[in-house]
Design an enzyme around this catalytic site. Structure first.
Site, mmCIF file in Angstrom:
data_model
loop_
_atom_site.group_PDB
_atom_site.id
_atom_site.type_symbol
_atom_site.label_atom_id
_atom_site.label_comp_id
_atom_site.label_asym_id
_atom_site.label_seq_id
_atom_site.Cartn_x
_atom_site.Cartn_y
_atom_site.Cartn_z
ATOM 1 N NE ARG A 270 9.010 2.452 23.123
ATOM 2 C CZ ARG A 270 9.916 3.326 22.698
ATOM 3 N NH1 ARG A 270 9.843 4.594 23.064
ATOM 4 N NH2 ARG A 270 10.879 2.952 21.883
ATOM 5 C CG ASP B 255 8.402 3.083 19.385
ATOM 6 O OD1 ASP B 255 9.003 2.028 19.109
ATOM 7 O OD2 ASP B 255 8.991 4.169 19.525
ATOM 8 C CG HIS C 78 11.724 3.018 17.224
ATOM 9 N ND1 HIS C 78 11.780 2.498 18.494
ATOM 10 C CD2 HIS C 78 12.913 3.643 17.035
ATOM 11 C CE1 HIS C 78 12.939 2.817 19.062
ATOM 12 N NE2 HIS C 78 13.656 3.507 18.197
ATOM 13 C CG ASP D 59 14.174 7.341 16.642
ATOM 14 O OD1 ASP D 59 13.144 7.380 15.946
ATOM 15 O OD2 ASP D 59 14.207 6.853 17.781
ATOM 16 C CD GLU D 60 17.261 4.297 19.033
ATOM 17 O OE1 GLU D 60 18.196 4.138 19.833
ATOM 18 O OE2 GLU D 60 16.064 4.156 19.345
ATOM 19 C CD1 TRP E 62 17.772 11.582 18.381
ATOM 20 C CD2 TRP E 62 18.311 10.410 20.203
ATOM 21 N NE1 TRP E 62 18.030 10.296 17.979
ATOM 22 C CE2 TRP E 62 18.350 9.552 19.085
ATOM 23 C CE3 TRP E 62 18.610 9.884 21.466
ATOM 24 C CZ2 TRP E 62 18.699 8.191 19.188
ATOM 25 C CZ3 TRP E 62 18.949 8.536 21.566
ATOM 26 C CH2 TRP E 62 18.994 7.704 20.433
ATOM 27 C CE1 TYR F 218 16.216 12.623 24.361
ATOM 28 C CE2 TYR F 218 16.307 10.238 24.659
ATOM 29 C CZ TYR F 218 16.168 11.340 23.831
ATOM 30 O OH TYR F 218 15.980 11.166 22.486
ATOM 31 C CG ASP G 290 14.186 8.322 29.338
ATOM 32 O OD1 ASP G 290 14.951 9.318 29.291
ATOM 33 O OD2 ASP G 290 14.323 7.338 28.581
ATOM 34 C CD1 TRP H 230 13.127 9.174 25.382
ATOM 35 C CD2 TRP H 230 11.567 8.361 24.012
ATOM 36 N NE1 TRP H 230 13.303 9.768 24.146
ATOM 37 C CE2 TRP H 230 12.368 9.280 23.292
ATOM 38 C CE3 TRP H 230 10.504 7.725 23.347
ATOM 39 C CZ2 TRP H 230 12.139 9.574 21.944
ATOM 40 C CZ3 TRP H 230 10.290 8.020 22.007
ATOM 41 C CH2 TRP H 230 11.100 8.929 21.320
ATOM 42 C CD GLU I 122 11.707 2.835 26.395
ATOM 43 O OE1 GLU I 122 11.557 3.945 26.966
ATOM 44 O OE2 GLU I 122 12.131 2.735 25.224
HETATM 45 C C1 ACM Z 1 15.322 8.478 20.543
HETATM 46 O O1 ACM Z 1 15.549 8.657 21.747
HETATM 47 N N1 ACM Z 1 15.449 7.262 20.018
HETATM 48 C C2 ACM Z 1 14.924 9.558 19.679
#
Ligand code: ACM
Ligand code: ZN
Length: 531
Positions: free
Chosen positions: A131, A160, A237, A316-317, A383, A408, A410, A458, A460
């Protein structure tokens, strides 16, 4: 009153109660030791110490140490090198220095005997380098801080949508074309359509690590007994990959790629195309063999640089919506008799696992890899709460707990009126500290599958290296203590006092920490918005 609160005063003397993570046992004794540097006696491999640690699991035996500070000498006993290293970290903290090479800032030590060993083998931090790019210097400095806290794993999130951060010789375009974006600010960038630009574009922002950079980081971490685990994200991602290797997207999203180039395309607030029949660029195609050929070639180069037993493959995601309409994905499902795209994701991860296992390594993935069936040898990083971790343990898989509600880093660590914009929930030091990965529902005979705990940063909303330190500290102290110290030794009020002293040590060494002395506490307005 802890001795080090009188920092800078001639009367300062260091006590073992200052150490983070809190040792298993501390026996205080009368008297003080004046440190000269010549009085250290180190013994390893004695029968007596082996006996003392005989009942511990292997990883704890290796890390166990006894540090005895008496008036005339300091002695360290351990089963081997790792225990000696951890004893030295405890001593370093008391001496008020980051590294053994540094000059002590406190030379009067209270006499004591410490007996100590880790609760879990995995005590990790994840740093997102996509990021915003994090400099090599930054990573080396965090390894120093992590080592002082006896942490054992640095997990690097290397790829990512925002940029590919590792040199890959076979695919040089990944870094030449997908490691920079047109502007610095992440929020501006994603609102304006997430455009990556070639390296060298005037005004652009980005970066990547050469293989030599990464080898240097791995080698330095090794000297501090920290394992570096690389993460290459898949299948979600992965939008940055399409910047150069468009053909790895599903046929159903190729149309979207064309539309992405159109500045007049209608977009959502997140910068995604807002049209029927278009998909966000995100997932690699699970139907094309070319996807696996690409990933296997990349992973081979990753494994050549990172000796880690574990290779993190993300997982993930994944959105998987495009897979429903992609002719290649549909053909794969039909050929294999798969009914859902979750099963297709499971196929994807299992195929990658087989490859990674064939190279003698193991995969770790975020808890979504449970969907559609877990790959046989995978370790799960939980997570979205601890539920995925519990499920994986029940299936006899190893697990690292990193629930976002606690781990987390962040998220806001203080009232938003007292800190810069962060990801939108409130996770103060106290909350992070309160986490116990050993949920009481885990049966005793399966507890060995619980490898430990990790904090994730993270990025961002973490634009600079200095801001990253501010987000990491002090909450990383809590992660370290949760991973190391016996649960029954944890006491938040005492920990917070120690954390302030530890912050002072980091600050004296140039780290930018969130100053706990200024903490406002509980937000006075909601912080639930994400981004
Ligand atoms: C995540 O926070 N997407 C692993
Ligand atoms: Zn596809």
């Amino acid at each position: 009153m802890l001795g080090a609160l009188m920092i800078g005063s001639a009367a300062r003397s260091a006590t073992p109660q200052e150490i983070i993570p809190a040792p298993v046992s501390i026996q205080t004794r009368t008297g003080q030791h004046i440190y000269t540097g010549d009085e250290l006696v180190i013994r390893t491999g004695t029968k007596a110490f082996a006996k003392k640690t005989a009942d511990l699991p292997d990883f704890a035996k290796e890390g166990a140490y006894e540090l005895k500070i008496s008036r005339n000498r300091i002695s360290i006993e351990a089963n081997g090198e790792l225990g000696v290293f951890y004893a030295m970290q405890s001593l370093n903290i008391m001496l008020g220095r980051m590294n053994v090479e540094d000059k002590p800032t406190c030379t009067t030590l209270e006499c004591c005997t410490i007996f100590d060993y880790p609760r879990f083998p995995y005590r990790g931090l994840m740093i997102d380098t996509s990021r915003y790019f994090r400099s090599k210097k930054f990573l080396l400095r965090q390894i120093d801080a992590m080592a002082l806290m006896k942490m054992s794993v640095l997990h690097l999130h290397l790829t990512d949508d925002e940029g590919w951060r590792m040199q890959i010789d076979r695919y040089p375009r990944l870094t030449a074309e997908a490691s920079h974006r047109w502007c610095f600010d992440w929020d501006t960038w994603r609102r304006a359509g997430r455009r990556l630009v070639p390296e060298g574009t005037p005004g652009s922002y980005g970066g990547y690590y050469t293989k030599d950079d990464l080898r240097e980081i791995v080698a330095y971490a090794e000297t501090k007994h920290i394992l570096v685990i690389p993460e290459i994200e898949m299948p979600g991602h992965s939008a940055e990959v399409f910047k150069t290797y468009t053909e790895l997207a599903c046929t159903s999203v190729l149309h979207s790629i064309e539309r992405q180039k159109d500045p007049d395309a209608k977009r959502t607030a997140r910068g995604e195309l807002d049209e029927p029949g278009t998909y966000r660029l995100w997932d690699l195609c699970a139907g094309k063999d070319a996807t696996f050929e690409f990933l296997e070639n990349v992973l081979d180069e990753v494994m050549e640089v990172f000796p880690s037993k574990y290779i993190h493959i993300g997982g993930d995601e994944a959105i998987k919506k495009a897979w429903v309409e992609c002719k290649d994905c549909q053909k794969r499902m039909a050929d294999l008799g798969l009914e859902t795209v979750d099963e297709l994701q499971s196929y994807f991860i299992k195929r990658i696992e087989k490859f990674v296992n064939s190279r003698g390594r193991s995969i770790i993935g975020w808890n979504e890899i449970l969907k559609g069936g877990l790959a046989p040898n995978a370790t799960v990083m939980s997570w979205r709460g601890i539920q995925g971790g519990l499920e994986a343990i029940s299936q006899d898989h190893d697990v690292v707990m990193t629930p976002e509600q606690y781990c987390y880093l962040d998220r806001y660590q203080d009232n938003p009126d007292n800190c810069p914009r962060a990801f939108g929930t409130y996770v103060p030091l106290k909350k992070t500290y309160s986490f116990d990965p050993a949920d009481p529902s885990i049966p005793k005979e399966k507890l060995h599958h619980l490898l430990g705990v990790q904090g994730n940063l993270w990025a961002e909303f973490v634009p600079t290296d200095s801001h990253a330190e501010y987000m990491l500290y002090p909450r990383a102290f809590a992660i370290a203590e949760t991973g190391w110290s016996p649960a029954e030794n944890k006491d938040y009020d005492k920990f917070r006092e120690r954390a302030i002293l530890f912050e002072d040590l980091l600050k004296a060494n140039g780290y930018n920490v969130f100053d706990l002395r200024t903490e406002m506490g509980e937000p006075t307005r909601p912080v639930t918005e994400s981004y």
